[in-house]
Design a protein around this motif. Structure first.
Motif, PDB file in Angstrom:
ATOM      1  N   PRO A  18      24.940   3.013 -12.627  1.00 47.73           N
ATOM      2  CA  PRO A  18      23.638   2.908 -13.297  1.00 47.73           C
ATOM      3  C   PRO A  18      23.487   3.880 -14.461  1.00 47.73           C
ATOM      4  O   PRO A  18      22.692   3.652 -15.358  1.00 47.73           O
TER       5      PRO A  18
ATOM      6  N   TYR B  55      22.113  -0.334 -20.881  1.00 48.02           N
ATOM      7  CA  TYR B  55      22.354   0.116 -19.513  1.00 48.02           C
ATOM      8  C   TYR B  55      22.261  -1.079 -18.570  1.00 48.02           C
ATOM      9  O   TYR B  55      21.536  -2.044 -18.877  1.00 48.02           O
TER      10      TYR B  55
ATOM     11  N   ARG C  24      20.561  -1.732 -16.024  1.00 51.32           N
ATOM     12  CA  ARG C  24      19.226  -2.191 -15.653  1.00 51.32           C
ATOM     13  C   ARG C  24      18.561  -2.999 -16.762  1.00 51.32           C
ATOM     14  O   ARG C  24      17.550  -3.647 -16.538  1.00 51.32           O
ATOM     15  N   GLU C  25      19.128  -2.930 -17.970  1.00 50.06           N
ATOM     16  CA  GLU C  25      18.532  -3.692 -19.071  1.00 50.06           C
ATOM     17  C   GLU C  25      19.164  -5.072 -19.218  1.00 50.06           C
ATOM     18  O   GLU C  25      18.825  -5.801 -20.132  1.00 50.06           O
TER      19      GLU C  25
ATOM     20  N   THR D   2      28.952   0.160  -5.355  1.00 53.31           N
ATOM     21  CA  THR D   2      29.215   1.044  -6.484  1.00 53.31           C
ATOM     22  C   THR D   2      30.383   1.962  -6.156  1.00 53.31           C
ATOM     23  O   THR D   2      31.283   2.170  -6.967  1.00 53.31           O
TER      24      THR D   2
ATOM     25  N   PRO E  95      26.664  11.106 -10.136  1.00 55.30           N
ATOM     26  CA  PRO E  95      25.737  10.587 -11.149  1.00 55.30           C
ATOM     27  C   PRO E  95      24.823   9.491 -10.621  1.00 55.30           C
ATOM     28  O   PRO E  95      23.670   9.384 -11.045  1.00 55.30           O
ATOM     29  N   SER E  96      25.307   8.680  -9.677  1.00 56.24           N
ATOM     30  CA  SER E  96      24.422   7.645  -9.143  1.00 56.24           C
ATOM     31  C   SER E  96      23.302   8.258  -8.315  1.00 56.24           C
ATOM     32  O   SER E  96      22.209   7.706  -8.231  1.00 56.24           O
TER      33      SER E  96
ATOM     34  N   SER F 131      15.605   4.705 -20.481  1.00 58.13           N
ATOM     35  CA  SER F 131      16.664   4.430 -21.427  1.00 58.13           C
ATOM     36  C   SER F 131      16.754   5.586 -22.413  1.00 58.13           C
ATOM     37  O   SER F 131      15.755   6.068 -22.917  1.00 58.13           O
TER      38      SER F 131
ATOM     39  N   ARG G  70      17.861   5.600 -25.321  1.00 61.33           N
ATOM     40  CA  ARG G  70      17.608   5.265 -26.707  1.00 61.33           C
ATOM     41  C   ARG G  70      16.128   5.230 -27.025  1.00 61.33           C
ATOM     42  O   ARG G  70      15.744   5.034 -28.162  1.00 61.33           O
TER      43      ARG G  70
END
Ligand SMILES: Nc1ncnc2c1ncn2[C@@H]1O[C@H](COP(=O)(O)OP(=O)(O)OP(=O)(O)O)[C@@H](O)[C@H]1O
Ligand SMILES: [Mg+2]
Lengths: 348, 691
Positions: free
Chosen positions: A122, A164, A166-167, B220, B241-242, B318, B320
């Motif tokens: 993720p 990502y 989730r997007e 994962t 990281p997860s 996100s 960005r």
């Protein structure tokens, strides 16, 4: 179809869940009585004496209902799970005898896997996810990016590199999963219900995509599904599983025309026969002496063509010549032969 | 099946009847034997003394080790302290704004600017920086240790089984009780507060690390293995990281815990930080001063909370979404900070905030408070006495003793007693007839307690009552656990203190739960109320506890009523939260089905949402009790009598044994309550088929 040196050979694979799983394998037993002992001591025999071969470049589909042990088989193949007994030969080397480090090496270079729920990281972008196996191998950043970009282009996700997980939609996420599993160019490609979490329409699209990729890449593939139609569409050969054991292995046409038992027949009952039965299968109904030489002026079709594909031509010319892919003449079929075959399939 | 259920019911009823008879026997024998009302001293064990002997031995043999650790930690401590107090204030402010901006954008940056300007403008800059320095050392320490412990608990089932009860204990043992052994082992000095806070802040970090790692989806991990990850790569590149979002939530909670402990540790008075400022002014009843300093503490709390939470959430957003890159912002902030630093070499106002710029309105505030208390003193007294005479005292010493001419205005006559008895019996019977025998029993017990008072209940009756309650609600194990806890309090001689704490906590929790629950229901029905309540809750919850005492203390002075209000102010938060959350998150299909069957909104609330939300509301009750107990300890500062006070006094005398025994008493109360309510909630969930 079994060759002597298949790419992947699995023999006598057993996996039992429970606290004393290994102790059922101390003495030799025949299959049925062992399963009974395992059940009686309230352990779960998830995989029972599974054997199959997958030749190079074949799509081998394992089909079965939920809980039949498909995931367990494919996880044994990659040794995410340790089976209790059996051999798994990849190019003749037994994977079950490999050390931990050797397995890491094999997974890095020779085996790729796709998961039902994608299993993406993720915190990584699409690019990061696809490059992940390469990063782990310690490739340089530029090599990682190059190779990952190729894979992303291959699955048609260019433009989404910086997104990502989730997007992304489910279909897009699975494309990422596919790209990742292909990044280090594995020989053996394992897919555990890769399209089951997707909508029917997307699923269809992904199946076509998958076939396109396979034409390009020619991997040796073990593909898991619980959807019989999907199996028919994709498979070179299918293995049907029930309660941990394989019930029948065969090509789609074989399964449809000769189901081994009622269980398999149940699946094939509602299958549109036109899409399964091939010219070759119809030909087997025909008395070979009837026509010994190709009839001039009649179109020739390959023996793997399915009825729905050659039906329009047949309507026009009433009789067709059938040849194998080398061009050798095998026989001729008429509208009547097709009808006979269909009648037999539908009534039985 | 059915007959088994019936047998169980009959057995339960029988048990309660037995308890009732047993209790009444003791109740009416009160005057016959002393041991009935007062647990005899001869039957107690000198547990505190033993603990002290053990601790003395331990200190004698291992003090060097702890002193060494403390000495080692002095270095980073002094370094950061030196740095933060040396840096010119505009430099520090610029740096903080930069960080805040990265964590939460413009709003947080503005808030940070305002908060830090307040600190410097009010003249508490140095004190604030001392507090921040303590937190700045203790948080990384506890995050590292907590992470390590969390990973090992996640790795090995055995370690986990060892760690989990330890965490339970650490989170229920009162904060003051922590300080005593730390004081003995590490000696005085600011480092002590830092160490105490590092230890106290560990549990949330451990928990969230374990939780985060456990929740990484299996696929994962498998995908990491199939990519050929070695076990190190698998952990640091896949699992960690997860799990990071959850772990960062732990960092946020740890930071808040560390801050609250730093503030509490000021009690031992070894660091001239802002906590000490609040406390010492409070003790001198300089409320204006302590309010001004308390606001600083509140601001620091909100600041740290928003910043760490911002980073935790940032991870899920996100990346960005930012228009400015974090690096650029930090660069700008750094450059500004540096230029201020250079400027401060020539401009003294920048290096040292000039005294004549300080605005310190303590005297004005004090005058205002004085005016208010004089003007409205009668009204305030009336509120206070009302609660005391009609709620707190009856609960504690019973109606029998409370009803006097100078409290209620009349004496309790025989006729009244008989009418009370008749009223109680008929109420109980009515309740039993309408809602089943359990309600009858509950009403019966409540009326008896109200008449005689919790504190005057004979201890055997009390033990029988509580253990039966625990056993009926949570099963044999919970019953035995409660029995063990009560026996501990009896044998160590802290029974009467425990009952005193139990009573105050019970009273406050009852009120918090009723008010909080009603507010929660209201907030669940109205978005406007919900929006209004949420920031208040957030603020109350992040506030270090004794800051909450200040405003109440200003108006009601030292005493039980102030403690009562303070506990409510804090314990009401989870009651509101959980009720609202539970009511709002009922399965939508059920609601739609109810609407489709023609329920009015009110019917939906009472007959659909409320029953389905009960498990969640029970968890809220649980949290209310935990919060209440936590505040009960702090309330010892404003004059309670009970275990909290005992711990506080023990702290003052550095008496490890007394502190330990009293602290464990509270921990036992907390853990029993927790287990009982969890069990009831789980049972309800099962009955409702909610997983
Ligand atoms: N970790 C486990 N422990 C115990 N039993 C397991 C475990 N994993 C799987 N099983 C059991 O093994 C059997 C086979 O499971 P498996 O996951 O291979 O089925 P599947 O064919 O992949 O089903 P699905 O289509 O639902 O994925 C099931 O009966 C399952 O309950
Ligand atoms: Mg599966």
């Amino acid at each position: 179809m079994s060759s002597d040196n298949p790419k992947l050979r699995c023999r006598g694979l057993w996996k039992v869940y429970g606290p004393n799983a290994s102790h059922f394998f101390a003495q030799s037993h025949d299959k049925e009585s062992r399963i009974k002992t395992i059940r009686d001591s309230s352990h779960i025999p998830a995989v029972c004496d599974v054997s199959f071969d997958v030749p190079e470049g074949e799509i081998f589909v394992i089909m079965g209902l939920s809980g039949s042990g498909k995931s367990t088989v494919i996880r044994c193949l990659s040794r995410l799970i340790e089976p209790e007994s059996g051999t798994i030969l990849l190019d003749g080397e037994n994977l079950l005898e490999k050390s931990k480090d050797q397995m890491i090496e094999i997974r890095r270079r020779r085996v790729g896997m796709v998961f039902q729920h994608f299993g993406l990281l993720p915190h990584q972008t699409v690019l990061g996810n696809v490059a992940f196996p390469l990063k782990i191998q310690g490739l340089s950043i530029s090599e990682q990016t190059n190779r990952a970009q190729q894979m992303i282009d291959l699955v048609g996700l260019n433009g989404r590199e910086q997104s990502y997980p989730r997007e992304l939609s489910g279909g897009q996420q699975q494309r990422v999963g596919i790209a990742r599993s292909l990044a280090s160019d594995p020989e053996l490609w394992l897919l555990d219900e890769p399209f089951s979490a997707l909508d029917p329409l997307i699923r269809r699209q992904m199946q076509d995509e998958f076939l396109r990729l396979q034409k390009l890449l020619n991997k040796t593939i073990v593909f898991i599904t619980h959807d019989f139609l999907e199996a028919l569409r994709l498979a070179d050969r299918i293995a049907i599983m029930k309660d941990g054991a394989i019930v029948q292995i065969g090509t789609p046409a074989e399964l449809v025309s000769n189901p081994a038992n009622d269980y398999v027949a149940e699946f094939t009952r509602d299958v549109p026969k036109l899409k399964i039965l091939t010219a070759g299968a119809v030909l087997s109904e025909v008395n070979p002496q009837k026509i010994s030489a190709p009839l001039e002026g009649n179109p020739t079709i390959e023996n793997t063509t399915t009825i729905d594909q050659f039906l329009p031509i047949l309507i026009r010319s009433e009789t067709l010549n059938v040849a194998n892919n080398a061009g050798d003449y095998l026989g001729s079929i008429s509208v009547l032969d097709v009808l006979k075959k269909l009648a037999e399939e539908t009534i039985s | 099946m059915n007959s088994l259920h019936q047998r169980k019911e009959r057995f339960s009823l029988f048990a309660w009847v037995a308890v009732a008879i047993f209790g009444s026997v003791f109740l009416f024998q009160r005057d016959l034997a002393d041991w009935v009302t007062q647990y005899p001293e001869a039957w107690t064990l000198p547990a505190a003394t033993w603990a002290n002997i053990g601790m003395d031995w331990f200190v004698d043999h291992f003090r060097w080790l702890f002193r060494a650790i403390s000495w080692l930690l002095t270095w980073p401590m002094d370094a950061i302290l030196g740095l933060l107090t040396w840096l010119p204030w505009p430099t520090t402010i610029s740096l903080f704004i930069g960080i805040a901006f990265v964590a939460g954008g413009w709003p947080l940056a503005l808030f940070t600017l305002f908060a830090l300007l307040y600190m410097v403008g009010i003249g508490y800059w140095t004190e604030s920086m001392r507090t921040l320095a303590l937190v700045a050392v203790s948080v990384p320490l506890s995050v590292l240790v907590g992470f390590g412990l969390g990973v090992s608990a996640w790795r090995s089932e055995r370690a986990n089984r060892l760690v989990q009860p330890l965490l339970d204990l650490m989170q229920t043992v009162p904060t003051f009780a922590y300080l005593i052994p730390i004081l003995l082992l590490f000696g005085f000095g600011p480092v002590v507060g830092m160490i105490a806070s590092a230890i106290y802040a560990c549990p949330p970090m451990v928990r969230s690390t374990v939780l985060g790692l456990q929740r990484v989806p299996e696929e994962t991990v498998e995908s990491g293995i199939m990519s050929g990850a070695s076990s190190g790569q698998l952990f640091w590149w896949v699992r960690f990281p997860s799990a990071l979002p959850t772990i960062l939530v732990g960092v946020n909670q740890s930071t808040m815990a560390a801050l609250s402990m730093v503030i509490i540790a000021a009690i031992i008075g070894s660091s001239a930080d802002i906590g000490w400022e609040v406390l010492s002014t409070m003790r001198r009843a300089n409320f204006g001063e302590s309010l001004l300093a308390g606001i600083v503490v509140a601001l620091i709390a909100m600041l740290l909370d928003r910043i760490t939470r911002g980073f935790a959430q940032d991870n899920q957003r996100s990346k960005r979404a930012f228009s400015l890159s974090p690096r650029l912002i930090l660069g700008i902030a750094g450059a500004t900070a540096l230029s201020f630093l250079l400027l401060s070499l020539s401009v003294t106002e920048l290096s040292e905030f000039p005294d004549q710029w300080v605005f310190y309105p303590a005297a004005q505030i004090n005058a205002a408070i004085l005016f208010f208390t004089v003007e409205f003193g009668a009204a305030l007294d009336q509120i206070k006495n009302g609660f005391l005479f009609f709620f707190l005292l009856p609960l504690r010493i019973g109606l029998e003793n409370t009803i006097r001419p100078f409290t209620w205005g009349f004496d309790l006559t025989l006729t009244m007693k008989i009418s009370y008895l008749i009223a109680c019996v008929s109420l109980s019977l009515l309740g039993g007839y309408r809602y089943g025998w359990r309600v009858a029993v509950a009403i019966g017990i409540a009326t008896v307690l109200l008449y005689f008072g919790i504190e005057r209940m004979p201890w055997p009756a009390m033990v029988a009552l509580l253990v039966t309650l625990a056993w009926q609600a949570g099963g044999t194990r919970v019953g035995l656990f409660t029995l063990a806890g009560l026996a501990f309090m009896l044998v160590t001689g802290v029974w009467s203190l425990g009952v005193r704490s139990l009573y105050l906590c019970f009273a406050a929790v009852l009120v918090s739960f009723i008010i909080g629950g009603s507010l929660g229901i209201w907030a669940s029905q109205s978005d406007r109320v919900s929006r209004l309540v949420r920031p208040i809750n957030d603020t109350l919850q992040t506030m270090p506890l004794f800051v909450l005492l200040i405003p109440i203390l200003m108006f009601f002075q030292v005493g039980e009523f102030t403690a009562f209000l303070a506990i409510i102010a804090y314990a009401i938060v989870p009651a509101i939260r959980y009720t609202e959350h539970g009511l709002r998150h009922v399965n939508n299909e059920v609601i739609e089905a109810a609407i489709a069957s023609g329920c009015t909104p009110l019917q939906i609330l009472w007959q659909v949402r409320l029953p389905l939300a009960i498990p969640e509301i029970m968890l809220g009750l649980n949290q209310t009790i935990m919060f209440g107990l936590a505040m009960l300890i702090i309330a010892a500062l404003v004059g309670t009598q009970g275990l909290g006070q005992a711990v506080y006094v023990a702290l003052g005398q550095a008496n490890f044994g007394e502190g330990l025994v009293a602290g464990l008493g509270i921990a036992f109360i907390a853990m029993s309550a927790d287990r009982i309510i969890q069990a009831v909630s789980a049972g309800k969930k099962r009955a409702l088929g909610i997983k």
